[in-house]
Design a protein around this motif. Structure first.
Motif, PDB file in Angstrom:
ATOM      1  N   SER A  63       1.092  -1.009  -0.017  1.00 33.27           N
ATOM      2  CA  SER A  63       0.151  -0.462  -0.317  1.00 33.27           C
ATOM      3  C   SER A  63       1.081   1.379  -0.159  1.00 33.27           C
ATOM      4  N   GLY A  64       0.072   2.271   0.200  1.00 35.62           N
ATOM      5  CA  GLY A  64       0.802   3.474  -0.030  1.00 35.62           C
ATOM      6  C   GLY A  64       2.358   4.320   1.626  1.00 35.62           C
ATOM      7  N   THR A  65       1.588   2.826   2.473  1.00 40.20           N
ATOM      8  CA  THR A  65       2.855   2.595   3.603  1.00 40.20           C
ATOM      9  C   THR A  65       4.147   1.691   3.078  1.00 40.20           C
ATOM     10  N   TRP A  68       6.486   5.060   0.867  1.00 40.74           N
ATOM     11  CA  TRP A  68       7.109   5.939   2.137  1.00 40.74           C
ATOM     12  C   TRP A  68       8.699   4.766   1.846  1.00 40.74           C
ATOM     13  N   PHE A  90      -1.682  11.337   8.801  1.00 41.26           N
ATOM     14  CA  PHE A  90      -0.310  11.067   7.276  1.00 41.26           C
ATOM     15  C   PHE A  90       0.766  12.139   7.310  1.00 41.26           C
ATOM     16  N   CYS A 139       3.903  16.312   2.188  1.00 37.87           N
ATOM     17  CA  CYS A 139       2.856  15.360   1.995  1.00 37.87           C
ATOM     18  C   CYS A 139       1.860  16.989   1.080  1.00 37.87           C
ATOM     19  N   ASN A 141      -0.823  16.156  -0.148  1.00 38.11           N
ATOM     20  CA  ASN A 141      -2.370  16.664   0.482  1.00 38.11           C
ATOM     21  C   ASN A 141      -2.589  15.572   1.793  1.00 38.11           C
ATOM     22  N   THR A 143      -4.667  13.891   3.423  1.00 36.97           N
ATOM     23  CA  THR A 143      -5.483  13.540   4.167  1.00 36.97           C
ATOM     24  C   THR A 143      -6.504  13.638   5.108  1.00 36.97           C
ATOM     25  N   ASP A 170       5.030  12.920  -0.448  1.00 41.42           N
ATOM     26  CA  ASP A 170       3.725  12.143  -0.625  1.00 41.42           C
ATOM     27  C   ASP A 170       2.448  12.825  -1.274  1.00 41.42           C
ATOM     28  N   VAL A 172      -0.150  10.616  -2.384  1.00 41.02           N
ATOM     29  CA  VAL A 172      -1.523   9.083  -2.276  1.00 41.02           C
ATOM     30  C   VAL A 172      -2.172  10.033  -2.730  1.00 41.02           C
ATOM     31  N   SER A 173      -2.469  10.643  -1.905  1.00 40.95           N
ATOM     32  CA  SER A 173      -3.806  10.872  -2.404  1.00 40.95           C
ATOM     33  C   SER A 173      -4.424  12.272  -3.313  1.00 40.95           C
ATOM     34  N   GLN A 195      -5.108   2.658  -4.490  1.00 42.57           N
ATOM     35  CA  GLN A 195      -6.445   2.631  -4.178  1.00 42.57           C
ATOM     36  C   GLN A 195      -7.757   4.161  -3.883  1.00 42.57           C
ATOM     37  N   LYS A 196      -6.508   5.191  -4.328  1.00 43.09           N
ATOM     38  CA  LYS A 196      -7.421   6.813  -4.507  1.00 43.09           C
ATOM     39  C   LYS A 196      -7.267   7.071  -5.565  1.00 43.09           C
TER      40      LYS A 196
HETATM   41  C1  LIG Z   1      -3.773   7.078   2.133  1.00 44.32           C
HETATM   42  C2  LIG Z   1      -2.783   7.800   2.080  1.00 44.32           C
HETATM   43  C3  LIG Z   1      -1.274   7.014   3.115  1.00 44.32           C
HETATM   44  C4  LIG Z   1      -1.286   5.340   3.157  1.00 44.32           C
HETATM   45  O1  LIG Z   1      -1.264   4.570   2.468  1.00 44.32           O
HETATM   46  P1  LIG Z   1      -1.656   3.235   2.810  1.00 44.32           P
HETATM   47  O2  LIG Z   1      -2.042   1.991   0.992  1.00 44.32           O
HETATM   48  O3  LIG Z   1      -3.708   3.221   3.268  1.00 44.32           O
HETATM   49  O4  LIG Z   1      -1.194   2.621   3.204  1.00 44.32           O
HETATM   50  C5  LIG Z   1      -0.490   7.629   3.563  1.00 44.32           C
HETATM   51  N1  LIG Z   1      -0.410   9.017   2.318  1.00 44.32           N
HETATM   52  C6  LIG Z   1      -1.914  10.324   2.537  1.00 44.32           C
HETATM   53  C7  LIG Z   1      -1.862  11.522   2.313  1.00 44.32           C
HETATM   54  C8  LIG Z   1      -2.898   9.144   1.796  1.00 44.32           C
HETATM   55  O5  LIG Z   1      -3.818   9.546   2.020  1.00 44.32           O
END
Ligand SMILES: *Cc1c(COP(=O)(O)O)cnc(C)c1O
Length: 401
Positions: A63-65, A68, A90, A139, A141, A143, A170, A172-173, A195-196
């Motif tokens: 996942s996004g983690t 990182w 986040f 970061c 965005n 979240t 970051d 991710v979102s 997943q975003k």
């Molecule tokens: C969702 C999210 C993450 C973490 O991602 P996971 O897929 O839950 O591990 C990290 N950073 C931001 C900004 C996010 O929105």
């Protein structure tokens, strides 16, 4: 329960039917001789999503983690100094991940509702004459609060200080929903997840590394195995993977990128902005406040909304789910109970977003929050109507006389 669930959390997001079909395939041979034609083309197209010509994209089953962790462990050594800012769940968690990897993180605490403190970054970087800071984290965005920060500004801060630190984002979102420019902003490591904005199930960490970041891996001493760029580079070169890839998700990613390109990335960003603006008009009409303190921080992918004093934001989320089969996001950490969140990213259109506004409004009234019925949804409707695409009533079926 008849009908369907309305998913308005900021990830996982709705998976479009097209992507669901693309994923629904028999298991395939990850060493098939024709796989490279598919994977190599996909990597090329993913670079366009990150807006990079020279960067390299990596796909990890994570996942996004995990993204990182990949970004950090491939490019830094234990004890390296990292500059970061914390203003939400986040941004905090990425810092925590760095600390657990024994990096020396200098954390700038920022009030929740604001974002990356670009001027403080600039002053700190300018003062770091010996270039002890090896990494600058941002970061894009947040979240948890619905705050978008100025990534071009962070690059300017680095340039103004003539500082050679690597720049980590970051996204991710934000990536694939809000504009992101890897090369133009001189981003060295960009992290996203499936997943975003990519509208896929969870399970892929999507990471992009600049040439400078790839060079840094040669001296980076943090332990890594599963997330080692080196192994990926060796196999990806020929279109394969060092271990079993999540092929269904990667097939889905192909379809996701097709959809993003068919709509046009800039149109995707404009759509997110417009739907987010509809939510903001609704919030304003309710007489409520966003968690993001000023317009410049407003996020086009998620809105955190304060409930009035004496009410619990989590109750709004519970009622929405129980009564209306609507999933909203709860407040996390410091803003738990104080806000609820509407995720507005991915596969979304006007009537979908209106359903979330309506459901939030009904749920707030159900727990006794004093807002005029229909006020938020009316404001959102009018905004969407006044900014909608042109139409022609002469086209199509005519009513019989
Ligand atoms: C969702 C999210 C993450 C973490 O991602 P996971 O897929 O839950 O591990 C990290 N950073 C931001 C900004 C996010 O929105």
């Amino acid at each position: 329960m008849p009908g369907r669930n309305f998913l308005f959390i900021p990830g996982p997001t709705n998976v479009p039917e097209r992507i669901r079909r693309a994923i629904n395939i028999p298991m395939e041979d990850q060493r098939a001789p024709d796989l490279p034609q598919f994977t190599l083309a996909l990597y090329q197209d993913l670079k366009k999503v990150f807006k990079t010509k020279t960067g390299q994209v990596f796909l990890f089953p994570a996942s996004g983690t995990g993204g990182w962790e990949a970004a950090i462990t491939n490019t830094l050594s234990p004890g390296d100094k990292v500059l970061a800012s914390s203003f939400g769940h986040f941004s905090h968690l990425w810092i925590d991940l760095c600390q657990r990897h024994n990096l020396d993180v200098e954390v700038m605490e920022v009030e929740w509702g604001e974002g990356v403190p670009v001027e403080r970054y600039q002053r700190r970087l300018a003062a770091d004459k010996k270039h002890e800071i090896k990494a600058v984290l941002a970061c894009q965005n947040e979240t948890a609060t619905g705050v978008t920060s100025d990534m071009a500004g962070v690059r300017k801060a680095l340039d103004a200080a003539k500082h050679p630190a690597l720049f980590y984002v970051d996204g991710v979102s934000s990536i694939a929903s809000i504009d992101f420019r890897m090369d133009e902003w001189g981003v060295d490591l960009a992290v996203s997840g499936s997943q975003k904005g990519f509208m896929l199930p969870t399970g892929l960490a999507i990471v992009c590394a600049s040439q400078k970041a790839l060079e840094a891996r040669r001296s980076a001493k943090l332990a890594r195995c599963f997330f080692d760029f080196e192994d990926m580079i060796k196999s990806n070169k020929d279109g394969f993977f060092p271990y079993t890839p999540a092929m269904m998700l990667i097939r889905g990613l192909r379809e996701s990128v097709n959809m993003l390109f068919e709509e046009g990335l800039e149109n995707v960003f404009a759509r997110h902005h417009r739907l987010a603006e509809a939510v903001r008009r609704g919030v304003e009409a309710w007489g409520l406040r966003l968690c993001a303190k000023e317009r410049k921080w407003y996020s086009d992918t998620v809105s955190g909304i304060y409930v009035p004093e004496g009410f619990n934001g989590t109750d709004v989320v519970k009622v929405a789910y129980q009564r209306y089969n609507l999933s909203l996001g709860v407040g996390l950490n410091k803003v738990a109970g104080k806000i609820f969140r509407i995720g507005h990213l991915g596969d979304l259109n006007e009537l979908m977003i209106l359903s979330a506004i309506t459901g939030a409004e009904m749920s707030m009234r159900d727990i006794g929050i004093d807002i005029a019925p229909g006020s938020g949804v009316a404001a959102a409707e009018e905004f969407l109507r006044s900014t909608g695409k042109s139409f022609d009533t002469k086209i199509g079926a005519t009513a019989a006389m």
